[in-house]
Design an enzyme around this catalytic site. Sequence first.
Site, PDB file in Angstrom:
ATOM      1  N   ASP A  42     -14.926   2.652   6.840  1.00  0.00           N
ATOM      2  CA  ASP A  42     -13.877   3.563   6.381  1.00  0.00           C
ATOM      3  C   ASP A  42     -14.398   4.522   5.329  1.00  0.00           C
ATOM      4  OD1 ASP A  42     -11.129   4.561   6.093  1.00  0.00           O
ATOM      5  OD2 ASP A  42     -11.298   3.678   4.106  1.00  0.00           O
TER       6      ASP A  42
ATOM      7  N   HIS B  50       0.854  -1.191   0.000  1.00  0.00           N
ATOM      8  CA  HIS B  50       0.000   0.000   0.000  1.00  0.00           C
ATOM      9  C   HIS B  50       0.883   1.231   0.000  1.00  0.00           C
ATOM     10  CE1 HIS B  50      -3.423   2.619   0.776  1.00  0.00           C
ATOM     11  NE2 HIS B  50      -2.593   3.300   1.536  1.00  0.00           N
TER      12      HIS B  50
ATOM     13  N   LYS C 289      -8.547  -1.559   5.713  1.00  0.00           N
ATOM     14  CA  LYS C 289      -8.718  -2.107   4.354  1.00  0.00           C
ATOM     15  C   LYS C 289      -7.726  -3.236   4.100  1.00  0.00           C
ATOM     16  CE  LYS C 289      -8.502   1.962   2.210  1.00  0.00           C
ATOM     17  NZ  LYS C 289      -8.802   3.221   2.893  1.00  0.00           N
TER      18      LYS C 289
ATOM     19  N   SER D 189      -7.611   3.895   8.905  1.00  0.00           N
ATOM     20  CA  SER D 189      -8.236   3.891   7.576  1.00  0.00           C
ATOM     21  C   SER D 189      -7.486   2.937   6.644  1.00  0.00           C
ATOM     22  CB  SER D 189      -8.233   5.315   7.008  1.00  0.00           C
ATOM     23  OG  SER D 189      -8.646   5.313   5.661  1.00  0.00           O
TER      24      SER D 189
ATOM     25  N   ARG E 178     -14.538  12.841   7.436  1.00  0.00           N
ATOM     26  CA  ARG E 178     -13.260  13.494   7.783  1.00  0.00           C
ATOM     27  C   ARG E 178     -12.892  14.545   6.743  1.00  0.00           C
ATOM     28  NH1 ARG E 178      -9.485   8.777   7.596  1.00  0.00           N
ATOM     29  NH2 ARG E 178      -7.853  10.332   7.862  1.00  0.00           N
TER      30      ARG E 178
END
Length: 440
Positions: free
Chosen positions: A161, A82, A187, A183, A168
Amino acid sequence: MRMYDIIAKKRDGGTLTRAEIAFAVNGYVDGSVPDYQMSALLMAIYLRGMTDAETAELTDVMAHSGDMVDLSAIQGIKADKHSTGGVGDKTTLVIAPTVAACGVKIAKMSGRGLGHTGGTIDKMESVPGTRTSLTQEEFFKQVNEIGISVIGQSGKIAVADKKLYALRDVTATVGCIPLIASSIMSKKLAAGSDAILLDVTMGSGAFMKNLDEAVELARLMVSIGTAHGRKVAALITDMDTPLGHNIGNSLEVAESMAVLQGKGPADLTEVCLQLASNMLYLAGKGEMAACRAMAEQVIADGSAFEICCKMFAAQGGDTSVLRDASLFRKAKYAHDICAPADGYIVQNDVERIGNASVLLGAGRIKKEDSIDFAAGIIMHKKLGDAVKAGEPICTLYADDDTLFAAAEEMYVGGLTIGAEKPEVPPLIYARVTSEGVEHF
């Protein structure tokens, strides 16, 4: 239990229990907790922070708010990566096939671009015919047979999320390390891989602007993943200059394929090799030096490139454009931005470069905007390079030549040319594992 009491407890600096976190998050998802109360709790978290234990509980509650993907039907170790986002950040298209060519399974879900940062799924869809939405059966079958599939994120993963991020975004609570960490990791945990490498970008084009913040975010995400039984590490990589030269969807795919064919830019190639070798290390493929040699080998012998072509073909993509980038559809118009004076590029704000590409049509300002896959920027000169007056610094590409004026103004607004050659930041600042931080 009352939401009012949970907000007051966090407002006063208290530590929330798992039951309180679950009450708030699950209540927000099912509609029993209204926006205004969740906004108040997010602001209290933003101002008061969370302990590591609280953040781990929040992540777990968010991960379980939707589907938890079970990858056990895929044989072998599954690795994921990621990136916290950037401009010209096309590394997934290089490292996923590289790691797959070394025998580690890649069952990856990626996102779309929003704002000044690009998204892997948009880049993949610039290859004509490519499907990024597969059934679970198709997804598993492809990973078992080819070793790799990269698809769009399911709307049923970490449902909390999606709702919390939207809130947010409009309540000025995005820039909070516990909220960013939960967050991302909710995932990743829901997506089911055994080994997770985090690419935490830092600099003018990234969310984390300094090393201390980037290391703190990386440390927190690594500890969350480790607590959930995953092998996790993070690299802090530079985003004070875009990786490679190309920004924009088909332009970035072309540059990624050049790396896989052994002829890509040195900076992009090096970062990809570092990321790939760390993924292989986490997946148990050997010591770091052996993993690096393995990654170099599959690029040199062409097997990483071939596995990338197989993945695109399996997902309906026209691989002729991967083998010959000149076959990509070209933008109708091109426009050079030239150096106003002799000197060196001492500043080239990456966020502005990303925003310039969005103005050309390469990205989205709103989620529902469509993308011009051929639009974008090719940078001829980057941070630290010498320039001569009148020499092209970059070329802008768009299907509408009226877009060039605003894009040029955006790009030039972050550009400074000076007499002294600046110090160029390193490509990688640090590696963060459960053992600690290793600075490079």
